[in-house]
Write a protein that holds these residues in place. Structure first.
Motif, short mmCIF file in Angstrom:
data_model
loop_
_atom_site.label_atom_id
_atom_site.label_comp_id
_atom_site.label_asym_id
_atom_site.label_seq_id
_atom_site.Cartn_x
_atom_site.Cartn_y
_atom_site.Cartn_z
N GLY A 1 38.65 27.25 35.66
CA GLY A 1 40.04 27.50 36.03
C GLY A 1 40.30 28.93 36.48
O GLY A 1 41.44 29.41 36.42
N ILE A 2 39.26 29.62 36.97
CA ILE A 2 39.40 31.02 37.38
C ILE A 2 39.10 31.16 38.87
O ILE A 2 38.12 30.59 39.37
N ASP A 3 39.91 31.90 39.56
CA ASP A 3 39.76 32.08 41.00
C ASP A 3 38.65 33.10 41.28
O ASP A 3 38.79 34.28 40.95
N PRO A 4 37.53 32.68 41.91
CA PRO A 4 36.43 33.61 42.18
C PRO A 4 36.76 34.65 43.25
O PRO A 4 36.03 35.63 43.40
N GLU A 5 37.86 34.44 43.99
CA GLU A 5 38.27 35.45 44.97
C GLU A 5 38.96 36.63 44.28
O GLU A 5 39.02 37.73 44.84
N GLU A 6 39.47 36.41 43.09
CA GLU A 6 40.17 37.47 42.36
C GLU A 6 39.32 38.06 41.24
O GLU A 6 39.41 39.24 40.94
N TRP A 7 38.49 37.21 40.63
CA TRP A 7 37.71 37.64 39.48
C TRP A 7 36.22 37.44 39.74
O TRP A 7 35.82 36.58 40.51
N SER A 8 35.42 38.25 39.08
CA SER A 8 33.96 38.07 39.11
C SER A 8 33.43 38.30 37.70
O SER A 8 34.16 38.76 36.82
N GLY A 9 32.17 37.97 37.50
CA GLY A 9 31.63 38.13 36.15
C GLY A 9 30.13 37.98 36.11
O GLY A 9 29.49 37.63 37.11
N PHE A 10 29.58 38.26 34.94
CA PHE A 10 28.15 38.04 34.74
C PHE A 10 27.94 37.32 33.42
O PHE A 10 28.82 37.31 32.54
N ALA A 11 26.77 36.70 33.29
CA ALA A 11 26.41 35.97 32.06
C ALA A 11 24.95 36.25 31.75
O ALA A 11 24.15 36.56 32.64
N PHE A 12 24.61 36.12 30.48
CA PHE A 12 23.22 36.30 30.06
C PHE A 12 22.99 35.45 28.82
O PHE A 12 23.95 35.03 28.15
#
Length: 333
Positions: free
Chosen positions: A291-302
């Motif tokens: 439910g998050i807009d990838p045009e506004e937010w970004s992120g990383f995971a590990f």
């Protein structure tokens, strides 16, 4: 007859008083108050008295005598019963205050030690701890993580399915990544979480694999997050957990839920490189599923294995030793 009644009563009371066991009192109860008892026999003779007044007086005396005997039996039964209970309590008494020696305090399991230490490190880096269910839906475990029907990555997990709900749609989670999806759906960005927990795969136990093991995964979602933030976080974690003499590196790899993806390794003081886990920038499809807009937010995971961290930290040759409950092994740590 009044004298006979009194004599029978006194004789009965004397026998009751002399009884020193519950069995004796029980026997006296049947004999003294039964149909063949002295008082009962006198009662049958009331009809032979000359007058009504004599019958009334003697009958009242017999009834009073039998009541006295019954009361005496009840009192003696209670007295002997209390004495027997007290004797049994004394015989079976345990001194719970006895001190046999200094109590031995145990310690947390190796995996628990690593789990708690990892949580402490990541909390120190500004993360929060998130949790999720071990029984998951197919959507949370695969599809929301960019692994649709027929995706080849799904076959690598050797999933354990449960006979619940729609066939093939309920699983024992194969990783803690579903916690990332649940967090994004329930919490708006910015998100900084780690998700430790137990996971399940159809693995044959050997020196490096168990069908039930433990993972910790991290998720960051914020504005302007880049691969440099991921690399910096991995490096900060490496030094905080292993020590300042350790360092880390990222190697290009592939995971369906991150793009670009990487494996991260740590270099020991001796110069050896050890693979630790996987990481990458969160795939836009995964952000959309949360439910998050990838045009506004970004992120990383590990993510990496907690059990593996214990094995590496303590130089354990066989992972199965950690779960065999052999005190010779457990007491070393």
């Amino acid at each position: 007859m009044i004298d006979q009644i009194a004599a029978a009563r006194d004789a009965a009371l004397a026998e009751i008083d002399a009884a020193d066991t519950l069995d004796m009192v029980t026997a006296l109860d049947s004999r003294l108050l039964g149909k063949k008892g002295a008082l009962a026999q006198l009662k049958t003779q009331l009809g032979g008295l000359a007058t009504v007044d004599e019958k009334r007086t003697a009958g009242q005396a017999v009834n009073e005598a039998m009541e006295r005997v019954a009361e005496a039996i009840a009192a003696r039964t209670a007295q002997l019963g209390n004495a027997a209970t007290a004797a049994r309590v004394a015989a079976e008494r345990l001194d719970l205050t006895e001190f046999a020696g200094k109590p031995v305090r145990g310690h947390a399991h190796l995996v628990t030690q690593a789990w708690e230490r990892l949580e402490d490190v990541f909390i120190g880096l500004g993360f929060q701890v998130a949790e999720g269910p071990e029984v998951e839906t197919d959507w949370h475990n695969f599809e929301a993580l960019n692994m649709g029907e027929g995706h080849p990555a799904r076959g690598e997990f050797d999933t354990l399915f449960l006979d619940y709900g729609e066939s093939g749609r309920t699983v024992l989670r194969t990783h803690t990544s579903p916690v990332q999806i649940r967090t994004m759906l329930n919490q708006p960005p910015p998100i900084y979480i780690v998700a430790p927990g137990r996971v399940f795969r159809r693995d044959t136990p050997d020196a490096t694999h168990m069908p039930v093991f433990h993972q910790i995964e991290g998720l960051v979602v914020d504005r302007d997050i880049s691969l440099a933030d991921l690399a910096g976080t991995i490096e900060a974690f490496t030094k905080a957990f292993f020590g300042a003499e350790f360092t880390s590196r990222l190697r290009p790899s592939y995971f369906p839920f991150t793009e670009p993806s990487a494996e991260f390794d740590i270099r020991t003081p001796s110069g050896d490189w050890l693979e630790l886990g996987g990481c990458g920038m969160v795939h836009p499809n995964v952000l959309r599923a949360g439910g998050i807009d990838p045009e506004e937010w970004s992120g990383f995971a590990f993510g990496f294995g907690i059990d593996r961290m214990s094995v590496m930290r303590h130089q354990i040759a066989d992972i199965r030793d950690m779960f065999a409950n052999d005190l010779r092994f457990v007491e070393q740590f």
